[in-house]
Design a protein around this motif. Sequence first.
Motif, PDB file in Angstrom:
ATOM      1  N   ASN A   1      11.082  19.687   7.673  1.00 62.79           N
ATOM      2  CA  ASN A   1      11.959  20.044   6.734  1.00 62.79           C
ATOM      3  C   ASN A   1      12.619  18.655   6.315  1.00 62.79           C
ATOM      4  O   ASN A   1      12.496  17.818   6.583  1.00 62.79           O
ATOM      5  CB  ASN A   1      13.217  20.958   7.247  1.00 62.79           C
ATOM      6  N   ILE A   2      13.536  18.733   5.221  1.00 69.25           N
ATOM      7  CA  ILE A   2      13.967  17.523   4.275  1.00 69.25           C
ATOM      8  C   ILE A   2      14.812  16.708   5.231  1.00 69.25           C
ATOM      9  O   ILE A   2      14.531  15.522   5.241  1.00 69.25           O
ATOM     10  CB  ILE A   2      14.775  18.073   3.282  1.00 69.25           C
ATOM     11  N   ASN A   3      15.398  17.085   6.363  1.00 70.74           N
ATOM     12  CA  ASN A   3      16.387  16.583   7.196  1.00 70.74           C
ATOM     13  C   ASN A   3      15.428  15.835   8.351  1.00 70.74           C
ATOM     14  O   ASN A   3      15.609  14.458   8.676  1.00 70.74           O
ATOM     15  CB  ASN A   3      17.210  17.410   8.025  1.00 70.74           C
ATOM     16  N   GLU A   4      14.194  16.542   8.715  1.00 72.65           N
ATOM     17  CA  GLU A   4      13.249  15.749   9.645  1.00 72.65           C
ATOM     18  C   GLU A   4      12.671  14.460   8.918  1.00 72.65           C
ATOM     19  O   GLU A   4      12.369  13.460   9.540  1.00 72.65           O
ATOM     20  CB  GLU A   4      12.090  16.866   9.988  1.00 72.65           C
ATOM     21  N   ILE A   5      12.130  14.858   7.685  1.00 69.07           N
ATOM     22  CA  ILE A   5      11.501  14.017   6.815  1.00 69.07           C
ATOM     23  C   ILE A   5      12.383  12.698   6.613  1.00 69.07           C
ATOM     24  O   ILE A   5      11.888  11.286   6.654  1.00 69.07           O
ATOM     25  CB  ILE A   5      11.072  14.309   5.414  1.00 69.07           C
ATOM     26  N   ASN A   6      13.818  13.080   6.521  1.00 68.75           N
ATOM     27  CA  ASN A   6      14.684  11.923   6.154  1.00 68.75           C
ATOM     28  C   ASN A   6      14.992  11.171   7.493  1.00 68.75           C
ATOM     29  O   ASN A   6      15.205   9.935   7.518  1.00 68.75           O
ATOM     30  CB  ASN A   6      15.946  12.608   5.328  1.00 68.75           C
ATOM     31  N   TRP A   7      15.083  11.796   8.610  1.00 66.01           N
ATOM     32  CA  TRP A   7      15.272  10.924   9.810  1.00 66.01           C
ATOM     33  C   TRP A   7      14.194  10.109  10.074  1.00 66.01           C
ATOM     34  O   TRP A   7      14.441   8.876  10.405  1.00 66.01           O
ATOM     35  CB  TRP A   7      15.174  12.054  10.843  1.00 66.01           C
ATOM     36  N   ILE A   8      12.915  10.494   9.802  1.00 64.85           N
ATOM     37  CA  ILE A   8      11.582   9.497  10.037  1.00 64.85           C
ATOM     38  C   ILE A   8      11.948   8.382   9.170  1.00 64.85           C
ATOM     39  O   ILE A   8      11.718   7.255   9.674  1.00 64.85           O
ATOM     40  CB  ILE A   8      10.187  10.319   9.797  1.00 64.85           C
ATOM     41  N   LYS A   9      11.977   8.695   7.836  1.00 68.92           N
ATOM     42  CA  LYS A   9      12.054   7.567   6.780  1.00 68.92           C
ATOM     43  C   LYS A   9      13.298   6.654   7.210  1.00 68.92           C
ATOM     44  O   LYS A   9      12.897   5.281   7.148  1.00 68.92           O
ATOM     45  CB  LYS A   9      12.308   8.050   5.502  1.00 68.92           C
ATOM     46  N   SER A  10      14.519   7.290   7.531  1.00 72.11           N
ATOM     47  CA  SER A  10      15.518   6.081   7.976  1.00 72.11           C
ATOM     48  C   SER A  10      15.378   5.367   8.997  1.00 72.11           C
ATOM     49  O   SER A  10      15.757   4.324   9.047  1.00 72.11           O
ATOM     50  CB  SER A  10      16.856   7.146   8.078  1.00 72.11           C
ATOM     51  N   LYS A  11      14.737   5.994   9.929  1.00 71.18           N
ATOM     52  CA  LYS A  11      14.129   5.044  11.349  1.00 71.18           C
ATOM     53  C   LYS A  11      13.303   4.120  10.801  1.00 71.18           C
ATOM     54  O   LYS A  11      13.332   2.883  11.405  1.00 71.18           O
ATOM     55  CB  LYS A  11      13.604   5.997  12.303  1.00 71.18           C
ATOM     56  N   MET A  12      12.173   4.257   9.886  1.00 67.72           N
ATOM     57  CA  MET A  12      11.353   3.231   9.532  1.00 67.72           C
ATOM     58  C   MET A  12      12.189   2.340   8.858  1.00 67.72           C
ATOM     59  O   MET A  12      11.961   0.934   8.802  1.00 67.72           O
ATOM     60  CB  MET A  12      10.391   4.077   8.541  1.00 67.72           C
ATOM     61  N   GLU A  13      13.053   2.540   7.972  1.00 62.12           N
ATOM     62  CA  GLU A  13      13.793   1.473   7.034  1.00 62.12           C
ATOM     63  C   GLU A  13      14.907   0.803   8.199  1.00 62.12           C
ATOM     64  O   GLU A  13      14.795  -0.395   8.096  1.00 62.12           O
ATOM     65  CB  GLU A  13      14.872   2.377   6.012  1.00 62.12           C
ATOM     66  N   GLU A  14      15.374   1.387   9.329  1.00 54.84           N
ATOM     67  CA  GLU A  14      16.160   0.855  10.222  1.00 54.84           C
ATOM     68  C   GLU A  14      15.376  -0.454  11.056  1.00 54.84           C
ATOM     69  O   GLU A  14      15.725  -1.214  11.212  1.00 54.84           O
ATOM     70  CB  GLU A  14      16.878   1.779  11.165  1.00 54.84           C
ATOM     71  N   TYR A  15      14.090   0.015  11.347  1.00 52.93           N
ATOM     72  CA  TYR A  15      13.381  -0.895  12.140  1.00 52.93           C
ATOM     73  C   TYR A  15      12.398  -1.751  11.506  1.00 52.93           C
ATOM     74  O   TYR A  15      11.485  -2.443  12.007  1.00 52.93           O
ATOM     75  CB  TYR A  15      12.649  -0.224  13.100  1.00 52.93           C
ATOM     76  N   LYS A  16      12.502  -1.464  10.156  1.00 61.28           N
ATOM     77  CA  LYS A  16      11.848  -2.542   9.002  1.00 61.28           C
ATOM     78  C   LYS A  16      10.181  -2.406   9.295  1.00 61.28           C
ATOM     79  O   LYS A  16       9.479  -3.242   9.514  1.00 61.28           O
ATOM     80  CB  LYS A  16      12.244  -3.849   9.309  1.00 61.28           C
ATOM     81  N   ILE A  17       9.941  -0.997   9.668  1.00 59.17           N
ATOM     82  CA  ILE A  17       8.498  -0.847   9.676  1.00 59.17           C
ATOM     83  C   ILE A  17       7.725  -1.117   8.547  1.00 59.17           C
ATOM     84  O   ILE A  17       6.495  -1.637   8.865  1.00 59.17           O
ATOM     85  CB  ILE A  17       8.250   0.750  10.129  1.00 59.17           C
ATOM     86  N   PHE A  18       8.111  -0.864   7.422  1.00 59.57           N
ATOM     87  CA  PHE A  18       7.223  -1.210   6.328  1.00 59.57           C
ATOM     88  C   PHE A  18       6.945  -2.837   6.128  1.00 59.57           C
ATOM     89  O   PHE A  18       5.844  -3.225   5.766  1.00 59.57           O
ATOM     90  CB  PHE A  18       8.040  -0.552   4.955  1.00 59.57           C
ATOM     91  N   GLU A  19       7.902  -3.656   6.465  1.00 64.47           N
ATOM     92  CA  GLU A  19       8.172  -4.960   6.431  1.00 64.47           C
ATOM     93  C   GLU A  19       7.089  -5.605   7.495  1.00 64.47           C
ATOM     94  O   GLU A  19       6.016  -6.311   7.131  1.00 64.47           O
ATOM     95  CB  GLU A  19       9.237  -5.581   6.525  1.00 64.47           C
ATOM     96  N   GLN A  20       6.931  -4.791   8.494  1.00 59.67           N
ATOM     97  CA  GLN A  20       5.794  -5.136   9.917  1.00 59.67           C
ATOM     98  C   GLN A  20       4.657  -4.911   9.111  1.00 59.67           C
ATOM     99  O   GLN A  20       3.818  -5.430   9.355  1.00 59.67           O
ATOM    100  CB  GLN A  20       6.004  -4.248  11.063  1.00 59.67           C
ATOM    101  N   ILE A  21       4.365  -3.746   8.603  1.00 58.88           N
ATOM    102  CA  ILE A  21       3.181  -3.478   7.991  1.00 58.88           C
ATOM    103  C   ILE A  21       2.618  -4.342   6.827  1.00 58.88           C
ATOM    104  O   ILE A  21       1.377  -4.650   6.578  1.00 58.88           O
ATOM    105  CB  ILE A  21       2.960  -1.812   7.293  1.00 58.88           C
ATOM    106  N   ASN A  22       3.502  -4.740   6.020  1.00 61.49           N
ATOM    107  CA  ASN A  22       3.239  -5.921   4.960  1.00 61.49           C
ATOM    108  C   ASN A  22       2.718  -7.234   5.426  1.00 61.49           C
ATOM    109  O   ASN A  22       1.954  -7.811   4.996  1.00 61.49           O
ATOM    110  CB  ASN A  22       4.477  -6.174   4.208  1.00 61.49           C
ATOM    111  N   MET A  23       3.142  -7.512   6.720  1.00 62.19           N
ATOM    112  CA  MET A  23       2.868  -8.645   7.475  1.00 62.19           C
ATOM    113  C   MET A  23       1.383  -8.428   7.709  1.00 62.19           C
ATOM    114  O   MET A  23       0.753  -9.434   7.732  1.00 62.19           O
ATOM    115  CB  MET A  23       3.686  -8.898   8.675  1.00 62.19           C
ATOM    116  N   ASP A  24       0.996  -7.475   8.360  1.00 59.06           N
ATOM    117  CA  ASP A  24      -0.382  -7.090   8.613  1.00 59.06           C
ATOM    118  C   ASP A  24      -1.220  -7.016   7.308  1.00 59.06           C
ATOM    119  O   ASP A  24      -2.416  -7.856   7.274  1.00 59.06           O
ATOM    120  CB  ASP A  24      -0.471  -5.577   9.167  1.00 59.06           C
ATOM    121  N   LEU A  25      -0.956  -6.381   6.370  1.00 58.33           N
ATOM    122  CA  LEU A  25      -1.698  -6.716   4.969  1.00 58.33           C
ATOM    123  C   LEU A  25      -1.903  -7.801   4.650  1.00 58.33           C
ATOM    124  O   LEU A  25      -3.112  -8.127   4.049  1.00 58.33           O
ATOM    125  CB  LEU A  25      -1.166  -5.804   3.932  1.00 58.33           C
TER     126      LEU A  25
END
Length: 297
Positions: A242-266
């Motif tokens: 549901n939307i709350n569960e999706i938002n929780w996952i995305k917020s945690k990815m933002e909090e732990y800078k997951i996208f930035e970590q993947i960009n380093m791999d890229l």
Amino acid sequence: MQKIDQYMHEFLSELNYKPILTMSSKLQGGKKLRSKLLLKIAGKSDISYKICAIIELIHAASLLHDDVIDEAKLRRGAQSINAEFGAKNAIMLGDILYSKAFYELSLIDLKLAKIISNAVVMLSVGELMDVNLSTTFNTDKNAYLKMIYNKTAVLIEASAKCGAILANLNEDDFANYGKNLGLAFQIVDDLLDIKSDEQTLGKPAMNDFKEGKTTLAYIYLYEKLNIQEKEKLKNYHKKELNINEINWIKSKMEEYKIFEQINMDLNIYTNEALNAILKYKMEDLEDIVKSMIEREF
């Protein structure tokens, strides 16, 4: 690209069975990355166009089987072949595309045939790896990378290698370029499943996780979470979120800078790709890397 489509149509028309043409006409053309790559390296010729058509038939066949496995209803915003014509027809069409591609390949060149047919074997192994990894929450980054190499990168690698052979260039340099480009391509694809919306993707957003695919972002996030959060993320695996569960996952990815970590791999993969062909000064191949990383779907 029209020349490639023309050869694909001619190959399938030779089979003289209308349902094949009816269903294949509904296939979504896609970006033809593999063909563009081969043509940029080898240049335009009759044999180049035929090899491209063969590779596109193979790629289309793999997507047909992939959609059946995933029970996907959409492919690039349109109804999938399995949704429109049924899973049995989609599987058989995939088999026909594979078989016709191999037949046409056998008429061209033994060395090229070995490279492409071996890539298809590995691609099929990659599909099986993907299915098996999706049964549980995978936390093994190396297993994920091995799977996407086989499932995606290997055919891009083969396309670049065949282009180099046709152009009398060093095949190992271009194979290295294609391999790293392919790895980056799939990582971006997996990332877009999380970051983009359904309208842009042409399929439901965050659908990979629902299907059981634990892509790199989820693996990295799992490593950062505390014990309770780890269990929470695992409980969301293979679930209609549901939307709350999706938002929780995305917020945690933002909090732990997951996208930035993947960009380093890229950056590592794209630099490996570009360095492999640096001495050839092929700006078009540099542009392919850039456009692939910056794409939105």
